[in-house]
Scaffold this active site. Structure first.
Site, PDB file in Angstrom:
ATOM      1  N   GLU A 151       0.579  -1.371  -0.243  1.00 44.59           N
ATOM      2  CA  GLU A 151      -0.243  -0.055  -0.160  1.00 44.59           C
ATOM      3  C   GLU A 151       0.869   0.676   0.128  1.00 44.59           C
ATOM      4  O   GLU A 151       1.090   2.000   0.574  1.00 44.59           O
ATOM      5  CB  GLU A 151      -1.167   0.292   1.458  1.00 44.59           C
ATOM      6  CG  GLU A 151      -1.596  -1.327   1.392  1.00 44.59           C
ATOM      7  CD  GLU A 151      -2.600  -1.118   2.667  1.00 44.59           C
ATOM      8  OE1 GLU A 151      -2.648  -0.182   3.109  1.00 44.59           O
ATOM      9  OE2 GLU A 151      -3.991  -1.398   1.945  1.00 44.59           O
ATOM     10  N   GLU A 327      -6.513  -8.097  -0.610  1.00 39.84           N
ATOM     11  CA  GLU A 327      -6.976  -8.019   0.835  1.00 39.84           C
ATOM     12  C   GLU A 327      -8.292  -7.539   0.782  1.00 39.84           C
ATOM     13  O   GLU A 327      -8.442  -6.109   0.149  1.00 39.84           O
ATOM     14  CB  GLU A 327      -5.746  -6.903   1.514  1.00 39.84           C
ATOM     15  CG  GLU A 327      -5.053  -6.852   1.671  1.00 39.84           C
ATOM     16  CD  GLU A 327      -4.133  -6.228   2.392  1.00 39.84           C
ATOM     17  OE1 GLU A 327      -4.323  -5.851   3.231  1.00 39.84           O
ATOM     18  OE2 GLU A 327      -3.499  -6.408   3.023  1.00 39.84           O
TER      19      GLU A 327
HETATM   20  C1  GAL Z   1      -4.573  -2.924   5.084  1.00 37.42           C
HETATM   21  C2  GAL Z   1      -3.167  -3.455   4.785  1.00 37.42           C
HETATM   22  C3  GAL Z   1      -3.191  -4.657   6.395  1.00 37.42           C
HETATM   23  C4  GAL Z   1      -4.113  -4.752   7.479  1.00 37.42           C
HETATM   24  C5  GAL Z   1      -4.959  -4.031   7.315  1.00 37.42           C
HETATM   25  C6  GAL Z   1      -6.080  -4.183   8.074  1.00 37.42           C
HETATM   26  O1  GAL Z   1      -4.614  -1.507   4.807  1.00 37.42           O
HETATM   27  O2  GAL Z   1      -2.203  -3.451   3.724  1.00 37.42           O
HETATM   28  O3  GAL Z   1      -1.817  -4.973   6.062  1.00 37.42           O
HETATM   29  O4  GAL Z   1      -2.949  -3.253   8.286  1.00 37.42           O
HETATM   30  O5  GAL Z   1      -4.865  -3.007   6.683  1.00 37.42           O
HETATM   31  O6  GAL Z   1      -7.579  -3.719   7.609  1.00 37.42           O
END
Ligand code: GAL
Length: 681
Positions: A151, A327
Site C-alpha cells: 500500500e 486484501e
Molecule cells: C491493510 C493493510 C494490511 C492491514 C489491513 C488491516 O490496509 O495492507 O497490512 O493493516 O489493512 O485492515
C-alpha cells in the site's frame, strides 16, 4: 497484464505471516489451508526485521522452510518485499530517512510506513533487500508472484523531498516562469526567483497555494511509483517469468494516481475495506471493483502489455485485463466506532461481488489472527477461536465455491456506461477553499456510481486518455479539472453520437487548478449549450423543489441557456423558473447538465432514463431491488452473478446452469443474503 505463475482458476488465500508464530504452527497452517482450498498466500510483507536482523546479515532459513512447506502443500506464493516496514536498526542508522510531517516534525520508529521514499539510504536499502530475496528465491518452485511493498501511500516533507520535488518540477515545466504561471505566483507574493526557494508545502501561516499542493500530490505519486519501479525492475531482471505487482490502498489521503500506476504493474491488485455496515458496504464494494477493473484496462492500454501488437501467448489471461482483490477483511467491517462482525454469508457475498466484476479471486488480510501487535483484533480466516469456528467454516465453504467457479475467469465485464475518474480533480478539490464544505469529489463520484448501481448497470471508470467511443453514456461528476485536450476528446465523443451527463463543478478549472473565466463550466460551455453565472451553495438542511417533483440540495446555480433546452426547473425562491437540468443536442449526440444534487432515488431514475435513451440496458431487469446482478462474458458464453443483499428470499426468473449445484434451473431462488452464479443458456 499477467497472471500469477503456475496458477489456474481463481485465487484464494491472503496475507500469511508465519514470522509471528512458532515453527510448530506452520504445518498446521498448511494443513488448514489445504482444507480451505487456499491456493495463493502473500508471505513476508512486514518481515524485514526477521529477514535482515542486522545490516547486511540475512536470515532466510525460516522463510526457506515456510516456502518449502507451502510448496509441498501445493500452495503458491506471492512473495513480498518487506519495504513498507524498515527495521529499527535502519531508522537508527539513517535518521534522515525518517519522514517529516507538514508541521516539520520528524517521526520516530515504532510503527510501519515510517520512512521517506526520497531518502537515498531508504531507496538503497529497499533495493538491497529486494535483490537478496530475488537471488534467494528466483528458482523456488512456489514463487508465483512478486508483491512489492504494501500500500504505497506515505508522504514526507523533508529536505530529500525538497530536492526531488524541484527535480520533478524542472522535468514537468522546464523553467521557473512556467511554474510561477501555473501556480499563479503573483497571488500573495509567491513568485519564485530561484529553484532553491521552492519547498514541499509545509505548515504555513494561512492558506497554502492550491496549485502547489496539487503538484505536490502529483509529485508524491510519481516519486512513490519510481520507488516501486526500481524494485520491480530488479525483480524482473532476476525472474522475467514471474509477474510483479503492488497492492493499492484506496482513500482520500492516498497520494497515488492509480490509473497512472496501472501501466507499471503486471496485474492490478487492490485492498478493499468498506467503511459502512449497511447496504453502503455492498455499494462501496461494487465501486472499488469497478475502479480496479477500469485501472487494469487503462494499464493494459497504456502500459507495456498494451503497447505490444499482440500479447505473447499465455501472458494475458482470457478474461480481459487482470485484477485481483488482494486484501479484504474476512469477518469484520471497521467503522470509526467499532468493528462490526460480518453476518454469516456476507464474506462470501462480498468476495463474489468482486469476482463478478472481474477479480481473479478473493484474497484476505489475513490468514491467521495475530496474537499481539497493533492489529491484534483484526479478523482472519483462522480467527483467535481457531478452526472450530463459524468464520473458518465459512472460509472452507468459500474455498470450495471458488473452485467450482473457475470457468468464470474467462469472462469479461462489458460496461456500456462510464464515469470519469480523476485523481487530480480529487486532490485539487481537497486543496482549494471551495464555495461549500459539502462539495466532496469522492461523494459526488460515489453518488453517480450508486445511482447506476441501483439502476442495474455495471460501470467502467475512464481517465483522461481512455477510449470513450465504446460507451453509450459518459457521466462527469464534479470533474473539476479539465484540460483543453480532454475537453476536446469529450466533445468528439458526443459529436460522434455519445450521450453525456455532466454534474455541477465540472470543467471549472484547467489542469493547474486555474479557473476558466467567462462563465462556468469553461471547458464544456459550448458542448452543454449553457453558461453558469453564479453558484448558490445551499445549507445542508435546505431542499429546493424542482418541477418534476424531486428536490435539489447542497448546490444550485444560475444557469443561462445558450443552445440547450430546459428539462427540469427550479420552483420558487431566487431561482424560480430557471433550469436545473438541461439537454443539448451536439453533433450526433446529447449533452445533459445537472446543476444540483438529487437524492439517491431521483438520481437513479434520471441516470436510468438517460442510459436507456443512450441505448444501454441494465444487466438483469428482472432482478429485484437489493439483488445485484453482474454478467461476465466471452464471445461464446456468459455467466450471471446474482447477489441477494436483502434479508428476504428473492426469486429471479432467469435460466441457466447453477454453478453451485451443477443443475439447470429456470428461475433462481436466492435465500436471504444468498448468491448464485449461472452459466447462461
Ligand atoms: C491493510 C493493510 C494490511 C492491514 C489491513 C488491516 O490496509 O495492507 O497490512 O493493516 O489493512 O485492515
Amino acid at each position: 497484464m499477467r497472471w500469477p505463475k503456475g496458477l489456474t482458476g481463481l485465487c484464494y488465500g491472503g496475507d500469511y505471516n508465519p514470522e509471528q508464530w512458532p515453527a510448530e504452527v506452520w504445518p498446521t497452517d498448511v494443513e488448514l489451508m489445504r482444507r480451505a482450498r487456499v491456493n495463493l498466500v502473500t508471505v513476508g510483507v512486514f518481515a524485514w526485521s526477521r529477514l535482515e536482523p542486522q545490516p547486511g546479515r540475512y536470515d532466510f532459513d525460516w522463510l526457506d522452510r515456510v516456502l518449502d512447506l507451502l510448496h509441498d502443500g501445493g500452495i503458491r506464493v506471492a512473495l513480498a518485499t518487506p519495504t513498507a516496514s524498515p527495521p529499527p536498526w535502519f531508522s537508527l542508522r539513517h535518521p534522515d530517512a525518517l519522514p517529516v510531517t507538514a508541521d516539520g516534525v520528524r517521526l520516530s520508529h515504532g510503527s510501519r510506513d515510517t520512512y521517506c521514499a526520497s531518502a537515498p539510504a531508504y531507496r538503497a536499502a529497499a533495493r538491497e533487500i529486494a535483490v537478496a530475496l530475488a537471488e534467494r528465491y528466483r528458482d523456488h518452485p512456489a514463487l508465483a508472484l512478486w508483491h512489492v511493498h504494501n500500500e504505497y501511500g506515505t508522504t514526507c516533507h523533508c529536505e530529500h523531498v525538497a530536492v526531488a520535488f524541484r527535480a520533478w518540477l524542472r522535468a514537468r515545466y522546464g523553467d521557473l516562469d512556467s511554474v510561477n504561471d501555473a501556480w499563479t505566483g503573483s497571488f500573495w507574493s509567491q513568485h519564485y526567483s530561484g529553484w532553491e526557494q521552492i519547498r514541499p508545502p509545509r505548515a504555513t501561516q494561512y492558506l497554502g497555494n492550491p496549485s502547489q499542493l496539487l503538484d505536490f500530490r502529483r509529485f508524491v505519486s510519481d516519486e512513490l511509483l519510481a520507488a516501486y519501479v526500481e524494485q520491480r525492475d530488479l525483480l524482473r531482471a532476476a525472474t522475467p517469468d514471474v509477474p510483479v505487482t503492488t497492492n493499492y490502498v484506496l482513500g482520500g489521503w492516498v497520494p497515488v494516481d492509480h490509473a497512472r500506476w496501472s501501466a507499471e504493474v503486471d496485474l492490478v491488485a487492490i485492498d478493499h475495506y468498506p467503511a459502512e455496515i449497511g447496504p453502503g458496504a455492498e455499494e462501496q464494494t461494487a465501486f472499488a471493483a469497478d475502479l480496479a477493473r477500469s485501472w487494469a484496462r487503462h494499464g493494459q492500454r497504456t502500459g507495456r502489455a498494451g503497447r505490444t501488437a499482440g500479447p505473447p501467448e499465455g501472458r494475458n489471461p482470457p478474461g480481459g485485463p487482470a485484477w485481483l482483490l488482494m486484501e479484504s477483511a474476512p469477518n469484520l467491517i471497521i467503522t470509526p466506532d467499532r468493528m462490526h462482525a460480518k453476518e454469516p454469508g456476507r464474506m462470501t457475498r462480498h468476495s463474489l461481488a468482486h469476482v463478478a466484476r472481474g477479480s481473479r479471486g478473493a484474497m484476505f488480510f489475513q490468514w491467521r489472527a495475530s496474537r499481539g501487535g497493533a492489529e491484534v483484533f483484526h479478523s482472519a480466516l483462522v480467527p483467535h477461536a481457531g478452526p472450530d469456528s463459524r468464520a473458518f467454516r465459512e472460509a472452507v465453504s468459500l474455498g470450495a465455491l471458488l473452485a467450482r467457479l473457475s470457468e468464470v475467469d474467462a469472462g469479461t465485464v462489458r460496461a456500456r456506461v462510464a464515469i470519469a475518474w480523476d485523481a487530480a480533480s480529487w486532490w485539487a478539490l481537497q486543496a482549494t477553499v471551495l464555495p461549500s464544505a459539502q462539495l466532496d469529489y469522492a461523494a459526488e463520484v460515489s453518488a453517480a456510481h450508486r445511482a447506476l448501481y441501483r439502476a442495474g448497470h455495471p460501470t467502467d471508470f475512464v481517465t483522461d486518455g481512455d477510449d470513450l467511443f465504446g460507451y453509450a453514456l459518459l457521466v462527469l461528476p464534479a470533474l473539476y479539472l479539465v484540460s483543453d485536450r480532454y475537453a476536446s476528446r469529450i466533445r468528439d465523443y458526443v459529436a460522434a453520437g455519445g450521450h453525456l451527463l455532466v454534474s455541477y463543478f465540472s470543467g471549472i478549472a484547467d489542469e493547474h487548478a486555474r479557473v476558466r473565466v467567462g462563465g462556468y463550466p469553461g471547458a464544456l460551455r459550448d458542448l452543454l449549450g449553457i453558461r453558469v453565472e453564479e453558484f448558490h451553495p445551499l445549507d445542508p438542511t435546505i431542499r429546493l423543489p424542482l418541477s418534476d417533483g424531486s428536490t435539489g440540495r447542497l448546490w444550485a446555480e444560475t444557469v443561462r441557456l445558450t443552445g440547450a433546452t430546459p428539462s427540469v426547473g427550479y420552483l420558487g425562491g431566487l431561482l424560480d423558473g430557471q433550469p436545473a437540468l438541461t439537454r443539448h443536442g451536439y453533433g450526433d449526440g446529447v449533452a445533459w447538465y445537472l446543476s444540483t444534487r438529487l437524492d439517491d432515488d431521483p438520481y437513479r431514475d434520471l441516470l436510468a432514463r438517460v442510459a436507456e435513451a443512450a441505448g444501454a440496458a441494465p444487466t438483469c431487469p428482472a432482478a429485484q431491488a437489493g439483488v445485484e446482478a453482474v454478467r461476465r462474458c466471452t464471445a461464446e458464453a456468459s455467466w450471471l452473478f446474482l447477489l441477494n443483499h436483502t434479508d428476504a428470499p428473492q426469486t429471479v426468473p432467469v435460466s441457466g446452469v447453477d454453478l453451485f449445484t451443477g443443475v439447470h434451473v429456470d428461475r433462481v431462488v436466492l435465500p436471504a443474503g444468498g448468491c448464485a452464479v449461472l452459466r447462461e443458456t
